[in-house]
Design a protein around this motif. Structure first.
Motif, PDB file in Angstrom:
ATOM      1  N   ALA A  11       0.832  -1.201   0.000  1.00 60.59           N
ATOM      2  CA  ALA A  11       0.000   0.000   0.000  1.00 60.59           C
ATOM      3  C   ALA A  11       0.869   1.255   0.000  1.00 60.59           C
ATOM      4  CB  ALA A  11      -0.925  -0.012   1.210  1.00 60.59           C
ATOM      5  N   ILE A  12       1.983   1.191   0.734  1.00 55.60           N
ATOM      6  CA  ILE A  12       2.874   2.358   0.794  1.00 55.60           C
ATOM      7  C   ILE A  12       3.579   2.570  -0.538  1.00 55.60           C
ATOM      8  CG2 ILE A  12       4.984   3.287   1.834  1.00 55.60           C
ATOM      9  CD1 ILE A  12       4.238   1.704   4.372  1.00 55.60           C
ATOM     10  N   LEU A  13       4.025   1.457  -1.123  1.00 58.63           N
ATOM     11  CA  LEU A  13       4.860   1.576  -2.317  1.00 58.63           C
ATOM     12  C   LEU A  13       4.062   1.868  -3.578  1.00 58.63           C
ATOM     13  CD1 LEU A  13       7.434  -1.272  -1.726  1.00 58.63           C
ATOM     14  CD2 LEU A  13       7.694   1.167  -1.293  1.00 58.63           C
ATOM     15  N   ASP A  14       2.792   1.502  -3.553  1.00 58.07           N
ATOM     16  CA  ASP A  14       2.012   1.560  -4.780  1.00 58.07           C
ATOM     17  C   ASP A  14       2.086   2.904  -5.511  1.00 58.07           C
ATOM     18  OD1 ASP A  14       0.397   0.109  -6.598  1.00 58.07           O
ATOM     19  OD2 ASP A  14      -1.267   1.405  -6.009  1.00 58.07           O
ATOM     20  N   PRO A  15       1.933   4.043  -4.810  1.00 54.26           N
ATOM     21  CA  PRO A  15       1.935   5.307  -5.561  1.00 54.26           C
ATOM     22  C   PRO A  15       3.325   5.779  -5.988  1.00 54.26           C
ATOM     23  CG  PRO A  15       1.622   5.735  -3.212  1.00 54.26           C
ATOM     24  CD  PRO A  15       1.669   4.248  -3.384  1.00 54.26           C
ATOM     25  N   LEU A  16       4.371   5.104  -5.561  1.00 51.84           N
ATOM     26  CA  LEU A  16       5.716   5.597  -5.835  1.00 51.84           C
ATOM     27  C   LEU A  16       6.220   5.222  -7.230  1.00 51.84           C
ATOM     28  CD1 LEU A  16       7.573   4.929  -2.455  1.00 51.84           C
ATOM     29  CD2 LEU A  16       6.569   7.049  -3.305  1.00 51.84           C
ATOM     30  N   HIS A  17       7.113   6.067  -7.746  1.00 50.75           N
ATOM     31  CA  HIS A  17       7.772   5.798  -9.022  1.00 50.75           C
ATOM     32  C   HIS A  17       8.834   4.724  -8.804  1.00 50.75           C
ATOM     33  CE1 HIS A  17      10.461   6.548 -12.452  1.00 50.75           C
ATOM     34  NE2 HIS A  17       9.436   7.146 -13.028  1.00 50.75           N
ATOM     35  N   ALA A  18       9.053   3.899  -9.837  1.00 46.73           N
ATOM     36  CA  ALA A  18      10.027   2.809  -9.728  1.00 46.73           C
ATOM     37  C   ALA A  18      11.386   3.305  -9.232  1.00 46.73           C
ATOM     38  CB  ALA A  18      10.183   2.113 -11.082  1.00 46.73           C
ATOM     39  N   ALA A  19      11.801   4.496  -9.694  1.00 48.99           N
ATOM     40  CA  ALA A  19      13.115   5.011  -9.299  1.00 48.99           C
ATOM     41  C   ALA A  19      13.166   5.276  -7.796  1.00 48.99           C
ATOM     42  CB  ALA A  19      13.426   6.297 -10.067  1.00 48.99           C
ATOM     43  N   ASP A  20      12.044   5.750  -7.234  1.00 53.44           N
ATOM     44  CA  ASP A  20      12.014   6.031  -5.802  1.00 53.44           C
ATOM     45  C   ASP A  20      12.008   4.734  -4.998  1.00 53.44           C
ATOM     46  OD1 ASP A  20      12.009   8.789  -6.116  1.00 53.44           O
ATOM     47  OD2 ASP A  20       9.844   8.838  -6.402  1.00 53.44           O
ATOM     48  N   ILE A  21      11.285   3.726  -5.499  1.00 52.49           N
ATOM     49  CA  ILE A  21      11.271   2.426  -4.809  1.00 52.49           C
ATOM     50  C   ILE A  21      12.688   1.860  -4.792  1.00 52.49           C
ATOM     51  CG2 ILE A  21      10.370   0.072  -4.838  1.00 52.49           C
ATOM     52  CD1 ILE A  21       7.839   1.133  -6.127  1.00 52.49           C
ATOM     53  N   ALA A  22      13.376   1.962  -5.929  1.00 55.94           N
ATOM     54  CA  ALA A  22      14.749   1.456  -6.001  1.00 55.94           C
ATOM     55  C   ALA A  22      15.638   2.185  -4.995  1.00 55.94           C
ATOM     56  CB  ALA A  22      15.303   1.619  -7.415  1.00 55.94           C
ATOM     57  N   ASP A  23      15.449   3.509  -4.875  1.00 60.36           N
ATOM     58  CA  ASP A  23      16.244   4.275  -3.899  1.00 60.36           C
ATOM     59  C   ASP A  23      15.982   3.776  -2.485  1.00 60.36           C
ATOM     60  OD1 ASP A  23      17.406   5.772  -5.809  1.00 60.36           O
ATOM     61  OD2 ASP A  23      16.233   7.586  -5.460  1.00 60.36           O
ATOM     62  N   LEU A  24      14.720   3.487  -2.186  1.00 61.32           N
ATOM     63  CA  LEU A  24      14.370   2.953  -0.864  1.00 61.32           C
ATOM     64  C   LEU A  24      15.109   1.639  -0.604  1.00 61.32           C
ATOM     65  CD1 LEU A  24      10.538   3.500  -0.368  1.00 61.32           C
ATOM     66  CD2 LEU A  24      12.432   4.392   0.997  1.00 61.32           C
ATOM     67  N   VAL A  25      15.059   0.753  -1.599  1.00 59.72           N
ATOM     68  CA  VAL A  25      15.702  -0.551  -1.433  1.00 59.72           C
ATOM     69  C   VAL A  25      17.193  -0.358  -1.161  1.00 59.72           C
ATOM     70  CG1 VAL A  25      16.267  -2.734  -2.562  1.00 59.72           C
ATOM     71  CG2 VAL A  25      14.027  -1.698  -2.910  1.00 59.72           C
ATOM     72  N   GLU A  26      17.794   0.627  -1.889  1.00 56.05           N
ATOM     73  CA  GLU A  26      19.229   0.850  -1.711  1.00 56.05           C
ATOM     74  C   GLU A  26      19.569   1.301  -0.302  1.00 56.05           C
ATOM     75  OE1 GLU A  26      20.368   3.564  -4.802  1.00 56.05           O
ATOM     76  OE2 GLU A  26      19.782   2.129  -6.355  1.00 56.05           O
ATOM     77  N   GLN A  27      18.615   1.953   0.362  1.00 59.53           N
ATOM     78  CA  GLN A  27      18.902   2.475   1.700  1.00 59.53           C
ATOM     79  C   GLN A  27      18.676   1.447   2.804  1.00 59.53           C
ATOM     80  OE1 GLN A  27      17.200   6.268   2.404  1.00 59.53           O
ATOM     81  NE2 GLN A  27      18.275   7.209   0.695  1.00 59.53           N
ATOM     82  N   LEU A  28      18.080   0.313   2.454  1.00 59.44           N
ATOM     83  CA  LEU A  28      17.835  -0.712   3.482  1.00 59.44           C
ATOM     84  C   LEU A  28      19.145  -1.400   3.856  1.00 59.44           C
ATOM     85  CD1 LEU A  28      14.658  -2.476   2.059  1.00 59.44           C
ATOM     86  CD2 LEU A  28      14.778  -0.931   4.023  1.00 59.44           C
ATOM     87  N   PRO A  29      19.276  -1.778   5.128  1.00 58.79           N
ATOM     88  CA  PRO A  29      20.432  -2.609   5.494  1.00 58.79           C
ATOM     89  C   PRO A  29      20.282  -3.983   4.832  1.00 58.79           C
ATOM     90  CG  PRO A  29      19.102  -2.026   7.445  1.00 58.79           C
ATOM     91  CD  PRO A  29      18.403  -1.465   6.259  1.00 58.79           C
ATOM     92  N   GLU A  30      21.389  -4.681   4.726  1.00 58.46           N
ATOM     93  CA  GLU A  30      21.419  -5.899   3.921  1.00 58.46           C
ATOM     94  C   GLU A  30      20.360  -6.942   4.302  1.00 58.46           C
ATOM     95  OE1 GLU A  30      25.472  -7.100   3.754  1.00 58.46           O
ATOM     96  OE2 GLU A  30      24.949  -8.770   2.433  1.00 58.46           O
ATOM     97  N   ASP A  31      20.196  -7.179   5.603  1.00 56.31           N
ATOM     98  CA  ASP A  31      19.267  -8.245   6.000  1.00 56.31           C
ATOM     99  C   ASP A  31      17.821  -7.869   5.690  1.00 56.31           C
ATOM    100  OD1 ASP A  31      19.872  -6.287   7.796  1.00 56.31           O
ATOM    101  OD2 ASP A  31      19.203  -7.427   9.542  1.00 56.31           O
ATOM    102  N   GLU A  32      17.495  -6.582   5.844  1.00 55.34           N
ATOM    103  CA  GLU A  32      16.116  -6.171   5.559  1.00 55.34           C
ATOM    104  C   GLU A  32      15.808  -6.228   4.066  1.00 55.34           C
ATOM    105  OE1 GLU A  32      14.821  -2.504   7.332  1.00 55.34           O
ATOM    106  OE2 GLU A  32      15.858  -2.934   9.206  1.00 55.34           O
TER     107      GLU A  32
END
Lengths: 432, 432
Positions: A11-32
């Motif tokens: 629900a949170i990710l749905d409205p986001l642009h793919a580039a922003d989702i990718a940025d989010l993933v990049e900021q996660l620590p490895e295990d998450e």
């Protein structure tokens, strides 16, 4: 994410642009990150994947279910698939290739046959061409009758009977012209073809210099093989700049915040090692004058000022020169003028700081000759810094070594060695 | 050129692109430049003028005949005219404005009313809109009936009755769709509007991040006022990068190879002055330990190694951090992880180089304790360099100071002061 709440995440990710989702993933620590991939599941689409940082992509692809991966890549354009898989290891490449339709797979494999970082890797195969003897009406009718036009296209490329591009027409001009106008009357002046083997940095330069929106790519026989659009060129320009900045600072150009500690350490190590060797060189110069220093400890106190001013002035000249080489503003036509200018700038700033430091030296240590020594050393050092800052990158460039990568070490060595030698040598002559 | 051979000059320049001609002019020495302008005469067109480096442009405009200038600007699109005159002084601005048609002058003056470096200055007013209730057929018929469509346009912007943009359709999709399809069914997903007051750096970031080709610009009431295209965004991205690189090196971001010696000296001076002050700070630290140095001259010999390694490691962390802030990859979400990583990287590299330098120190000066001193100082200095390299730019950024501009001076000061203090302080304790 910690609560493993899949639906909430979606629900949170749905409205986001793919580039922003990718940025989010990049900021996660490895295990998450793995948890994320699992929870996001089959919504993980190719767009997000192609926006991801190259190094993370491999991990993420590894964590994805094969079926999800296959579905994800199928929606991508072929140039994005090429970009995606060129960084993956072999088994993963196989998996992605197998997921593609036969047609697309052939295209992707062909693109991969071009060298890395060449125009061939960058181009897309989906293009729209028209014979150069057509008129506006014929072209519009043809376009309207096609039902698989590429999603993004801005020009119609004119080709001769042997498939060599001869010009292009923007869709806007096509729309705005009468049906009987021949296509050759409304072609754009800015038409330029790009050889398929050209380096991607050169491609980005051409787009920026000539304000291209798209450009046909041709093979050795001048035949049309694909098209590069400005959005890809912009991404490359961004990458090249990033590389230059990092290289100038002695950081491996593939560094990224999501690297692991071990990787980062390895990437930073070589430059520090080079720096250790060059600073030992400077130490050896100082060691020649150890008796002078033992008599005048003030020399040791003032030494870092000489080194630091020379290093800074050198870095200034160097950066300007490296950029000018990259943007092709520094050529053999103006080289001597630029060298002369840097020396003159070093001289003027050197004299100003020589006066300041001479006064400081006299007041601080109440030894007039010490003021003279540091003043003269300052002038010598800043002039040398200016000269080394231009000459070293130019020489490296002529030797086909990237000046952004290697100049820093050389320039600092020169300014340190010359600076210490001038300062301590003069002290040995004047003070003893 | 030396022979003042006008026709020959024209013959050479004729096949060249305006951007290349501008590059040539930039490389001429100052006196030849005026000759060039005179010889090139009325062939000097607006295109070349807008490709010229900002600082040269003023000189060239000055050297041009008013009639030639007027003719030259009349062929330009309004956004190029705005770009051209924002760097000119008042009388020249007047001259250019007077040369324009009334319509164009109003548009240019409106653009100039927006703040410098805002989206308003960047946008063009020539745009193509369609009511959002139209279908493909109506739109195509409308476009075909217009006879003053802009030269370059790639999208039709859909607007509601209050002129607020609601989506956009690429010309390609329009061409490829059946006449009865409503426009709202074929809009692009990537649609994004840009506020007219947004900073141009943010605009370039948005284009690069979301792969935009063009984007409508809206005022405070969300009404359409213009459109920005990717070629302008690419030029801005290029400029911003250039600024960052130059600022990191302590060079004024408006530096250019065609500056005069006096200008260049002035541009380089402030950073060198800052550096002088910070390096005197480091000297003051050394001065506290002058007695220790007098007893162990080896300390003076090794000092530059400590400073240089710390400075380099600091610059590495700093550059990565400054870039990560610029690309929005470093956020509060991963800040602590990045700080921890930099400290850890500093620790690991510090230990490696500590071992190397410890051994070198012992062998060179045959004093085992000196080896211990330099080894410990190396570890302390590289850890501090890593921490300062991240923390300082982040703090500056939070205080709304450009981290690219100011971080260098602070980081070097910290690594110098801490490095010398650790090295000499430890020597004072252990060796005496």
């Amino acid at each position: 994410l910690a609560a493993e709440d899949g639906p909430a995440l979606l629900a949170i990710l749905d409205p986001l642009h793919a580039a922003d989702i990718a940025d989010l993933v990049e900021q996660l620590p490895e295990d998450e990150r793995d948890t994320f991939v699992r929870l996001y599941g089959d919504k993980f689409d190719g767009e997000v994947l192609s926006e991801l940082d190259e190094r993370l992509r491999e991990d993420v692809v590894h964590a994805m279910e094969p079926a999800v991966l296959a579905e994800a890549v199928r929606v991508l354009e072929t140039d994005d698939v090429v970009d995606l898989i060129e960084d993956l290891d072999d088994p993963q490449t196989e998996a992605v290739l197998e997921a593609l339709d036969d047609d697309d797979r052939v295209v992707v494999e062909q693109s991969l046959s071009y060298p890395e970082e060449s125009a061939g890797r960058l181009m897309q195969r989906e293009l729209v061409v028209a014979p150069d003897h057509w008129n506006v009406g014929q072209t519009i009718d043809f376009l309207r009758s096609q039902d698989d036009l590429p999603e993004q296209f801005y020009h119609v490329i004119l080709v001769d009977p042997r498939m060599r591009p001869t010009g292009y027409v923007t869709l806007g001009r096509l729309m705005g012209s009468a049906r009987e106008v021949p296509l050759t009357d409304i072609t754009e002046e800015s038409f330029r073809t790009i050889p398929v083997l050209q380096d991607e940095g050169e491609v980005a330069y051409a787009f920026n210099q000539y304000h291209l929106i798209s450009a046909p790519v041709v093979d050795a026989d001048e035949r049309l093989v694909g098209v590069i659009t400005i959005d890809d060129a912009m991404a490359i320009l961004d990458e090249e700049h990033e590389e230059d900045i990092l290289r100038l600072a002695g950081v491996d150009e593939e560094s990224s915040l999501s690297d692991k500690i071990v990787d980062t350490t390895k990437r930073r190590f070589p430059w520090l090692a080079v720096n250790l060797v060059t600073s030992i060189l400077a130490s050896l110069v100082i060691a020649q004058f150890d008796e002078v220093i033992a008599q005048f400890v003030a020399l040791a106190v003032l030494m870092p000022i000489v080194a630091s001013m020379g290093g800074n002035a050198g870095t200034q000249s160097l950066t300007v020169a490296v950029r000018a080489i990259a943007t092709k503003d520094l050529t053999s036509a103006n080289l001597w003028r630029v060298i002369w200018r840097e020396a003159a700038v070093g001289l003027v700033n050197g004299i100003i700081f020589a006066v300041v430091m001479g006064v400081v030296g006299v007041i601080w240590f109440s030894t007039p000759l010490l003021g003279v020594v540091i003043a003269v050393a300052m002038v010598v050092n800043l002039v040398i810094a200016g000269l080394a800052g231009v000459i070293i990158p130019v020489v490296l460039d002529r030797m086909d070594i990237d000046p952004a990568l290697a100049s820093g070490a050389f320039v600092t060595t020169v300014t340190d060695v010359v600076g210490f030698f001038a300062f301590l040598g003069l002290a040995a002559v004047l003070l003893i």
